[in-house]
Design a protein around this motif. Structure first.
Motif, PDB file in Angstrom:
ATOM      1  N   SER A  30       0.808  -1.297  -0.130  1.00 16.43           N
ATOM      2  CA  SER A  30      -0.004   0.072   0.629  1.00 16.43           C
ATOM      3  C   SER A  30       0.503   1.080   0.110  1.00 16.43           C
ATOM      4  CB  SER A  30      -0.996   0.100   1.087  1.00 16.43           C
ATOM      5  OG  SER A  30       0.182   0.676   2.230  1.00 16.43           O
ATOM      6  N   VAL A  34       0.980   4.406  -2.457  1.00 18.98           N
ATOM      7  CA  VAL A  34       0.310   5.171  -2.455  1.00 18.98           C
ATOM      8  C   VAL A  34       1.370   6.406  -2.769  1.00 18.98           C
ATOM      9  CG1 VAL A  34      -0.033   7.042  -0.489  1.00 18.98           C
ATOM     10  CG2 VAL A  34      -1.186   4.859  -0.452  1.00 18.98           C
TER      11      VAL A  34
ATOM     12  N   THR B  86      -5.651   2.738   1.270  1.00 23.37           N
ATOM     13  CA  THR B  86      -4.774   3.324   0.274  1.00 23.37           C
ATOM     14  C   THR B  86      -5.279   3.423  -1.129  1.00 23.37           C
ATOM     15  OG1 THR B  86      -3.656   0.993   0.572  1.00 23.37           O
ATOM     16  CG2 THR B  86      -2.993   2.100  -1.127  1.00 23.37           C
TER      17      THR B  86
ATOM     18  N   ILE C  75      -4.362   6.566   6.170  1.00 20.74           N
ATOM     19  CA  ILE C  75      -3.841   4.910   6.217  1.00 20.74           C
ATOM     20  C   ILE C  75      -3.745   5.128   7.817  1.00 20.74           C
ATOM     21  CG2 ILE C  75      -2.389   3.404   5.758  1.00 20.74           C
ATOM     22  CD1 ILE C  75      -2.571   3.969   3.204  1.00 20.74           C
TER      23      ILE C  75
END
Lengths: 242, 220, 192
Positions: A30, A34, B86, C75
């Protein structure tokens, strides 16, 4: 269906290292995604922001075709990219390189959320000649009439909203206030939009706070900004060094 | 619960259509209400939000489906949340890069897609159990259903609250907009109105069915 | 004035009520407002989690800004909130079983409550300092409690009323929420 797919999960409790490992792999995946997108979109986002600012500056300072950004504190003025702290302002020039006006940010609590404005200040008449909304969440059809209402916009036309400084150049001669619709008498009063009083008042409050903050700091440097681009750049560079 | 747990691997039209109507996430399952109510004050906002949510739903359930045998079940919720966050971050940056105006309109609700229970629900109930193809088709259906619901609200609210549709003036200058419709209460009222309409339709259908059954019984 | 603590509290409490003006936390607002007693518990649990996640979000954000990693904010927030809720649940189970019995079943539900994440995001956007963040979270929690308790009170009264069959359930709750929201709009001018 293959046998691998039929056994979907390990029946026994997996070890904690496997759990942590899985989470780690997913977190890395992730993070990678990103960062990839962030790096790829950043130039576009910065360009969009710059364009939005430029549009707003040219809108509040009519006739401007170029702008340069400065920060000003109590004593000195620096180019905005010098990394110094201070109030940000945009000096707007016309095609001949003459200073058309100054644009700066202002903010106040509106009806729904904070309203962020950019206002144009004309040094010759010492007045505010217009504003543009950078961000607001005001009610469509009510609060956002500050952008379209003829009466409200005429507060800033011919000659503009009075923002003269006291002779001591420390504060505004007359604080900018918003008055009820139809009761404007003085050039420093803002005639509210009827039905959008809260938003109109917020505009007044934002302009007053920003003008009280910025104009006294700005006034000793106006001549520097008025002078042509080249001489000014040297002068400012010299100031910063000295 | 309406979620299909049959070990049926084939992709049927129903895999897609169920999300649009029978299991519509908004009108039937009442999931993901926050963005539905908050950004449905115009058709454009509703469409942008619907597409953004559909993208996150597709991407995250696709990835969950691919990783389904790799993720141990003890850490599955944490993994799903990270995966969803994400993709939401990605959408957030992409929308900023496309149009700052649109981004300002939608505000924090882009980032709040993370907390849309519809997406986590799909990941948990469908994507973690089904193959990639079927998951994608189903998610697309759910996303389309969500977008459809947003558009239902957005068009009514924009039409009544502003007299326009997609920014085009429909009623002329004499129309006095019902401003309340684009204000927060309007969201509740319009969604309530749609639910009333659907309830009424369902009830009428049930009554018709009963009547024909009764008639058949009488006939026999 | 917009930065004063009392204004921040009032703003989150009634002017920009999280449920009725910002549409955050609608799921529990509609789902758990059937009974007054459960509504109180849900409200309390949410307010508690709001306070905790506000503090943790403030700390996390300062760290992220320190290292220039703002793009990981979302996140981190969601992960931290989820784990904070779990910790609260475990701590409550151990130290106060009575409280756990009253609030415990609501805690997992709160993790995906967008009001919590919304709180963390809004306090970041508004650049509140630590004290302001805490006051903001208290106001938001109180506002959520007020909204859900009002709603539950109304729904309990309407339980015995005769309404057309098609308007039972979610449709009527939404209409009620609309009327509540309409009345809360009366507070909007307080900020100006």
């Amino acid at each position: 269906m293959t046998p691998q797919q039929q056994i979907q999960r390990v029946p026994a409790l997996p070890s904690s290292s496997r759990l942590i490992g899985t989470l780690g792999v997913i977190a890395m995946l992730s993070g990678f995604l990103v960062v990839l997108v962030y790096e790829y979109t950043r130039p576009f986002i910065l360009e969009n922001r710059r364009e939005a600012i430029e549009r707003a500056v040219f809108q509040v300072v009519p006739g401007a075709t170029d702008h340069r950004d400065f920060v000003v504190n109590n004593e000195e003025i620096f180019p905005a990219d010098s990394g110094r702290n201070g109030t940000l302002l945009y000096a707007a020039y016309n095609t001949a390189g003459e200073l058309e006006g100054i644009a700066a940010g202002a903010a106040a609590q509106g009806y729904a959320d904070t309203i962020q404005l950019l206002f144009g200040y004309e040094p010759d008449c010492e007045c505010i000649t217009g504003f543009s909304v950078l961000q607001m969440a005001e009610t469509p059809g009510l609060g956002d009439r500050i952008l379209t209402d003829e009466g409200f916009l005429s507060n800033f036309n011919d000659p503009g909203l009075d923002a003269r400084l006291e002779p001591n150049r420390k504060e505004l001669a007359n604080p900018i206030v918003t008055v009820k619709h139809g009761t404007k008498e003085q050039p420093w009063e803002i005639d509210a939009v009827s039905g959008a009083t809260v938003t109109s008042k917020a505009v007044g409050k934002a302009l007053n706070n920003a003008a009280q903050e910025l104009l006294p700091k700005l006034s000793p440097h106006l001549d520097e900004l008025r002078r042509g681009e080249e001489s000014q750049r040297h002068e400012i560079a010299g100031d910063a060094n000295g | 619960m309406a979620i299909d747990l049959k070990k049926n691997e084939s992709i049927t039209a129903d895999t897609f259509l169920s999300g649009l109507w029978r299991e519509n996430p908004v009108f039937v399952m009442l999931l993901g209400m926050c963005p539905v109510l908050a950004v449905s004050n115009s058709v454009i906002n509703a469409l942008a939000m619907g597409l953004a949510t559909t993208f996150v739903l597709l991407a995250s359930s696709g990835l969950v489906s691919l990783l389904r045998s790799f993720i141990p079940k003890q850490v599955r919720i944490a993994s799903y949340i990270v995966i969803i966050a994400t993709f939401v971050t990605i959408v957030d940056y992409v929308i900023q890069a496309i149009s700052l105006d649109l981004y300002n309109q939608l505000g924090a609700f882009i980032q709040l897609i993370v907390a849309n229970c519809m997406i986590l629900g799909r990941a948990e109930a469908f994507a973690s159990k089904q193959r990639l193809g079927k998951t994608l088709v189903n998610s697309l259906g759910q996303g389309a259903g969500f977008t459809f619901a947003l558009l239902c609200l957005g068009s009514v609210r924009e039409l009544l609250g502003n007299g326009t549709l997609l920014g085009i003036d429909l009623f002329g200058a004499n129309f006095e907009p019902w401003v309340v419709m684009i204000l927060p209460p309007g969201g509740f009222f319009v969604l309530g109105g749609w639910l009333l309409l659907f309830n009424w339709m369902r009830e009428r259908k049930a009554r018709k069915l009963r009547e024909t059954e009764d008639a058949e019984v009488a006939h026999a | 004035m917009p930065d004063s603590l009392s204004f921040i509290f009032l703003n989150a409490f009634i002017i920009n009520n999280f449920v009725l003006a910002l549409f955050l936390g609608i799921c529990p607002f509609l789902g758990v407002s059937g009974k007054l007693q459960t509504a109180w518990s849900m409200g309390l649990a949410t307010a508690l989690v709001m306070l905790i996640s506000s503090v943790s979000a403030y700390v996390i954000n300062s760290l992220l800004v320190e290292f220039g990693l703002e793009f990981l904010r979302l996140i981190c927030y969601i992960a931290v909130i989820a784990s904070a809720v779990q910790l609260v649940e475990m701590a409550m189970k151990k130290f106060s079983p009575t409280l756990f019995r009253a609030l415990g079943i609501f805690l997992p539900l709160i993790t995906t409550n967008c009001a919590i994440l919304g709180l963390a995001l809004f306090q970041t956007f508004n650049e509140y300092n630590f004290l302001q963040s805490v006051v903001y979270s208290l106001g938001a929690g109180a506002g959520f409690m007020l909204a859900i308790v009002l709603m539950a009170g109304l729904r309990e009264k309407l339980e015995l009323a005769e309404v057309p069959s098609i308007s039972q359930g979610a449709a009527m709750s939404l209409m009620l929420a609309g009327i509540l929201s309409l009345s809360f709009m009366g507070f909007a001018g307080l900020g100006g």
